[in-house]
Design an enzyme around this catalytic site. Structure first.
Site, PDB file in Angstrom:
ATOM      1  N   GLY A 120       0.912  -1.171  -0.234  1.00 47.87           N
ATOM      2  CA  GLY A 120      -0.078  -0.104   0.065  1.00 47.87           C
ATOM      3  C   GLY A 120       1.047   1.185   0.088  1.00 47.87           C
ATOM      4  N   TYR A 121       0.062   2.222   0.022  1.00 49.07           N
ATOM      5  CA  TYR A 121       0.841   3.656  -0.102  1.00 49.07           C
ATOM      6  C   TYR A 121       0.437   4.675   0.792  1.00 49.07           C
ATOM      7  CZ  TYR A 121       2.508   1.740  -4.548  1.00 49.07           C
ATOM      8  OH  TYR A 121       3.211   0.978  -5.624  1.00 49.07           O
ATOM      9  N   LEU A 122       1.623   5.068   1.534  1.00 43.28           N
ATOM     10  CA  LEU A 122       1.244   6.132   2.540  1.00 43.28           C
ATOM     11  C   LEU A 122       1.091   7.487   1.791  1.00 43.28           C
ATOM     12  CD1 LEU A 122       3.823   4.701   5.088  1.00 43.28           C
ATOM     13  CD2 LEU A 122       1.203   4.835   5.325  1.00 43.28           C
ATOM     14  N   VAL A 173      -3.342   4.621   2.161  1.00 42.25           N
ATOM     15  CA  VAL A 173      -4.618   4.908   1.210  1.00 42.25           C
ATOM     16  C   VAL A 173      -5.127   3.737   0.623  1.00 42.25           C
ATOM     17  CG1 VAL A 173      -5.321   6.327  -0.789  1.00 42.25           C
ATOM     18  CG2 VAL A 173      -3.495   7.372   0.762  1.00 42.25           C
TER      19      VAL A 173
END
Length: 156
Positions: free
Chosen positions: A28-30, A80
């Site tokens: 996932g992406y912060l 996100v």
């Protein structure tokens, strides 16, 4: 600064399937900013935090750090949505390690092969299962696939 130089190809046949089993990846992406991304990844039983810069051609800055698995699990909760899920296989061809990602979830059906190179001008012999090159198509970046999954594309 660490630089990642990578070319990506769609996979055109199942000829790559013979070989070692793959590893499950959840990531996932912060931060999903076009200028930079911060990724959290669990690959098998290892956790990683990766910071990448803006792509220029087939190169970009990349800094990857192994982190404790439990920290990676906690950080994935802060990412996100949605998370990206895939199985990664490693296959060798002509002295280069190819990473083949078979996507799951909203990207199921998509299989992309990528190879890292020492420099942008390095020669490359394609394996027989490598199809169309998509290195310059930002839709195939993992960051983009997380935000706009393959299943949502009108024309592929």
């Amino acid at each position: 600064m660490a630089i990642e130089i990578e070319r990506k190809f769609l996979v055109s046949s199942d000829a790559w399937r013979e070989g070692p089993a793959g590893k499950e990846i959840r990531q996932g992406y912060l931060c999903r900013d076009p200028e930079r991304s911060v990724r959290v990844r669990i690959k098998g039983e290892q956790g990683f935090l990766t910071v990448k810069g803006k792509t220029s051609g087939i190169a970009r800055s990349e800094h990857e750090y192994e982190i404790p698995l439990e920290n990676a699990r906690e950080l994935l909760e802060l990412c996100v949505p949605p998370l990206l899920e895939k199985v990664r296989y490693e296959r060798w061809h002509e002295g280069r390690c190819w990473e083949i990602d078979e996507f799951e979830g909203a990207n199921a059906g998509l299989i992309v092969a990528e190879v890292e190179l020492p420099d942008a001008a390095a020669s490359l012999t394609l394996p027989p299962w490598a199809g169309a090159e998509v290195s310059d198509d930002p839709r195939y970046f993992n960051l983009a696939l997380a935000a706009h999954p393959w299943c949502e594309w009108g024309t592929k």
